[in-house]
Motif scaffolding. Structure first.
Motif, PDB file in Angstrom:
ATOM      1  N   GLU A 168      38.678   4.064  54.214  1.00 46.78           N
ATOM      2  CA  GLU A 168      39.792   4.701  53.122  1.00 46.78           C
ATOM      3  C   GLU A 168      39.940   6.002  53.262  1.00 46.78           C
ATOM      4  O   GLU A 168      39.302   6.905  53.656  1.00 46.78           O
ATOM      5  CB  GLU A 168      39.323   4.194  51.911  1.00 46.78           C
ATOM      6  CG  GLU A 168      39.151   2.479  51.364  1.00 46.78           C
ATOM      7  CD  GLU A 168      38.611   2.254  50.529  1.00 46.78           C
ATOM      8  OE1 GLU A 168      38.491   3.189  49.321  1.00 46.78           O
ATOM      9  OE2 GLU A 168      38.415   1.123  50.104  1.00 46.78           O
ATOM     10  N   LYS A 169      40.914   6.377  52.695  1.00 45.98           N
ATOM     11  CA  LYS A 169      41.359   7.868  52.154  1.00 45.98           C
ATOM     12  C   LYS A 169      40.268   8.372  51.242  1.00 45.98           C
ATOM     13  O   LYS A 169      39.866   7.926  50.406  1.00 45.98           O
ATOM     14  CB  LYS A 169      42.641   8.085  51.663  1.00 45.98           C
ATOM     15  CG  LYS A 169      43.837   7.730  52.833  1.00 45.98           C
ATOM     16  CD  LYS A 169      44.984   8.277  52.257  1.00 45.98           C
ATOM     17  CE  LYS A 169      46.182   7.964  53.326  1.00 45.98           C
ATOM     18  NZ  LYS A 169      47.576   8.246  52.903  1.00 45.98           N
ATOM     19  N   LEU A 170      39.990   9.749  51.698  1.00 44.20           N
ATOM     20  CA  LEU A 170      39.163  10.512  50.958  1.00 44.20           C
ATOM     21  C   LEU A 170      39.877  10.722  49.425  1.00 44.20           C
ATOM     22  O   LEU A 170      40.809  10.856  49.418  1.00 44.20           O
ATOM     23  CB  LEU A 170      38.685  12.013  51.511  1.00 44.20           C
ATOM     24  CG  LEU A 170      37.879  12.224  52.696  1.00 44.20           C
ATOM     25  CD1 LEU A 170      37.771  13.655  52.796  1.00 44.20           C
ATOM     26  CD2 LEU A 170      36.506  11.403  52.329  1.00 44.20           C
ATOM     27  N   GLY A 171      38.853  10.536  48.686  1.00 43.33           N
ATOM     28  CA  GLY A 171      39.135  10.639  47.174  1.00 43.33           C
ATOM     29  C   GLY A 171      39.823   9.684  46.465  1.00 43.33           C
ATOM     30  O   GLY A 171      40.408   9.783  45.363  1.00 43.33           O
TER      31      GLY A 171
END
Lengths: 181, 556
Positions: A177-180
């Motif tokens: 997944e994308k960070l954050g």
């Protein structure tokens, strides 16, 4: 100088005439050793997984459901047609065909899947221990591979024994997944 | 005493306390470990001794000794020597002196490691972001081993690259990222006063995708040639050969002579079609589409030849570590000779038609003029340098493959402008055809084409390999690793140094000449940024419905 160049250019353009091919209205044959869509012959395939271990694009995936059933999936949507799989195949089960017009709206058109029944050695429970030089050893592939065929993802993990925990982990595998988020 | 020992002796005498060790794995390369305080002095000394700057390599060594490594590489062209100056900085305080003030071409390499490894260079004239996108988070350094290869940071709004200050009285003309004369995304901000270009800032690397990181973490030695080949859509074999040579040098693998000859032939075939492609594009850029159409018509048989030889018109997939994959049979040999004969005849026709054309002269002569001294100072390579009178060619200066057996001349002109690059490229194409004929003639008749690797490649060996690509010189640097894959693999494409010289070439030229000046270096942004480009087959003309199209495609 200018005029003589222009005359030479006109002659250069006139001599060859029309060179545009009628493709795609006329078929365009390919040379005999063309590297087109690879084709797996399931009669010849022994399921060693050498092609999967050598595929630079990680197009070929292997999943062992149990000791006897090995599923091999070829995902042509990211194949680069390098032909490395057909080079390394010890049984010549993979041939590079002359098909190159592979644009499609359905991914399944360029996907091949094989379910191979693997034999178990009656004496030791594993098939390949007896020989010192065999295809499996050369590919340095351990017993079980855990690619996630549904996600079309390669999980570069293989073990000697069927590991149910790892199997479960790959079933739950999600793309990073994308960070954050 | 061989020259390489003279060089190492001279260096170690001069910098007794600066050099901690010299490693000389072969007769043509050496690596000097130095203290980081001395990096500037030693690099300047090497330039004074006749060295030419190639590229810098930064790598993560935190796991072993808590440092970040930095290697500056140089070539001594007259003596066939590559050298690497290795130093390191502690992870906690990664500051070292910048060599850019004296060697301007190191500017990008150093900026690359500011972005990728978090190093800092004191005295760098322009320490701006170069490679990473503007919204990449601060403090996340993708080339460090602790950062996973598939990380996807969140995107951010409202961040943009700050262009350089516009000189007074000038207007900014943006060219790119999508522009008819640039075939790939790159942004040039041209500062113009009226019609005259007074300055330029470049923001590229919009398609950087981190092939090096991918190969260092996921792929194995013999898978990388296929990825390396896709770094560039035009000079693919060049990158694969250069990579394979660096691994072979590091791992001490000797390949058969026949394989070396086949590599030579592949590289030269690639040069023929690349130069014809460039000639067409150059004609197109100055609005002379007759040249464009006809040089591409002449080029097409080379593509078909590649298809017959290797199975694909581009991305030949011929070269792997240890040799090549397909042999040249007698039929193919005859085929190559026939195609080359035809190309040579047609190219003479094109050359005669354009060489005296005053409209081409007016667009290219005295355009993009820089002096020989500037070309050397900026370490320009390839036809761009040879058009400025700099006599360098890796094929002759650092012979690889079978080039030591070949006899060829290196065309050098001193017009110092775009016309010179046209001349050099046309002349080189004839030389390439000449080399292909020689190679086919001298090629040994038997011998394995692929040498099996006897034992695993030893880890932590360094090697440099250079190959003359159509656009200039490709340099691959490798540090071998454990787990059957490189620890560090650095690719330097020829556009990387040449693009840094473009602002100088643009200076004081007309705005309308900007496309051909940028085009004259044969820019390959994807090489520079190390991503994939795709060769496109032409599509249909009539609008067909989806079902019709599918039926058509499947008919055959």
């Amino acid at each position: 100088m200018w005029l003589s160049s222009k005359i030479k250019q006109v002659l250069m353009a006139l001599k060859p005439g029309v060179v545009t091919l009628k493709y795609p209205y006329e078929p365009h044959p390919v040379p005999p050793d063309f590297r087109g869509q690879p084709y797996w012959d399931h009669h010849k395939c022994v399921g060693c997984g050498g092609c999967a271990a050598h595929c630079p694009a990680r197009t070929i995936m292997v999943r062992d459901l149990c000791q006897e059933v090995r599923v091999m999936l070829y995902d042509g949507s990211r194949c680069t047609y390098c032909g490395r799989c057909s080079d390394v195949c010890p049984e010549d089960a993979i041939t590079m065909t002359d098909k190159f017009e592979l644009a499609t709206g359905d991914k399944r058109d360029v996907t091949q899947s094989m379910e191979l029944f693997m034999a178990t050695c009656k004496r030791c429970g594993r098939c390949y221990e007896h020989e010192t030089v065999n295809a499996i050893d050369r590919m340095s592939l351990k017993g079980f591979r855990y690619d996630n065929l549904e996600m079309r993802a390669v999980i570069p993990v293989s073990t000697e024994h069927l590991d149910t925990a790892l199997l479960e982990k790959t079933e739950k595998y999600k793309r990073p997944e994308k960070l954050g988020e | 005493m061989p020259r390489i020992e003279e060089v190492t002796q001279q260096l170690s005498n001069k910098f007794k306390d600066g050099i901690t060790g010299i490693d000389q794995p072969g007769a043509t390369q050496f690596f000097a470990d130095i203290k980081k305080e001395k990096v500037k002095d030693i690099c300047n000394e090497i330039i004074k001794m006749g060295g030419r700057y190639l590229v810098s390599i930064g790598y993560d060594n935190i796991a072993r000794d808590q440092t970040l490594g930095m290697i500056h590489t140089f070539a001594f062209d007259r003596d066939n020597i590559f050298c690497g100056i290795r130093t390191s900085v502690p992870e906690q305080n990664p500051v070292m002196d910048s060599i850019t003030p004296d060697i301007p071409n190191a500017g990008w390499s150093e900026r690359e490691y500011i972005d990728h490894l978090g190093m800092k260079f004191s005295g760098h004239p322009k320490p701006k972001r170069l490679i990473l996108s503007d919204d990449w988070p601060e403090g996340l350094y993708p080339l460090r081993k602790s950062v996973p290869w598939n990380i996807q940071p969140p995107s951010a709004e409202g961040v943009a690259y700050q262009l350089d200050e516009c000189p007074e009285g000038c207007t900014v003309v943006p060219v790119g990222p999508y522009h008819p004369t640039l075939h790939e995304p790159a942004h040039f901000a041209l500062y113009v006063d009226g019609e005259t270009i007074k300055g330029c800032d470049y923001r590229g690397f919009m398609v950087h995708r981190g092939i090096e990181k991918l190969c260092q973490t996921q792929l194995t030695y013999n898978e990388i040639p296929f990825v390396a080949e896709r770094i560039c859509g035009i000079c693919g074999s060049v990158h694969a050969t250069s990579y394979a040579q660096s691994v072979e040098t590091a791992g001490n693998i000797k390949i058969s002579r026949r394989a070396e000859y086949i590599r030579t032939i592949m590289l030269e075939i690639e040069r023929v079609h690349s130069h014809l492609l460039w000639l067409g594009v150059a004609g197109h850029l100055i609005g002379f589409n007759t040249v464009f159409m006809h040089s591409w018509r002449v080029r097409e048989p080379v593509m078909w030849l590649g298809e017959r030889m290797t199975g694909n018109r581009k991305t030949y997939g011929m070269i792997v570590v240890g040799g090549v994959r397909r042999d040249i049979t007698p039929e193919i040999k005859q085929d190559i000779l026939n195609v080359m004969k035809k190309i040579e005849e047609e190219l003479i026709v094109i050359k005669n038609a354009i060489v005296g054309d005053t409209s081409i002269h007016k667009r290219t002569k005295n355009v993009g003029r820089i002096t020989k001294e500037d070309a050397i100072k900026w370490s320009l390579v390839g036809p761009v340098a040879r058009a400025r009178g700099v006599d360098i060619d890796v094929r002759r200066d650092h012979p690889y493959a079978a080039y030591d057996d070949m006899q060829f001349s290196v065309p050098v002109v001193d017009t110092c402008d775009v016309w010179g690059t046209v001349l050099v490229r046309v002349l080189e194409t004839f030389e390439s055809i000449h080399i292909i004929r020689q190679a086919l003639d001298k090629m040994p008749d038997d011998g394995p084409i692929l040498t099996e690797l006897a034992e695993p490649i030893a880890p932590f060996k360094h090697a440099i390999a250079g190959v003359e690509a159509p656009r200039g010189e490709v340099v691959h640097y490798i540090i071998t690793g454990e787990e059957n894959r490189p620890e560090r693999w650095r690719v330097r494409a020829p556009t990387y140094p040449n693009l840094q010289g473009v602002p100088l070439m643009l200076l004081n030229n007309e705005l309308a000449d900007a496309p051909i000046i940028i085009g004259s270096i044969d820019p390959c942004f994807s090489c520079t940024e190390r991503v994939q480009v795709v060769d496109i087959r032409s599509g249909g003309v009539k609008v067909l419905s989806k079902a019709e199209l599918e039926a058509f495609a499947k008919k055959k």
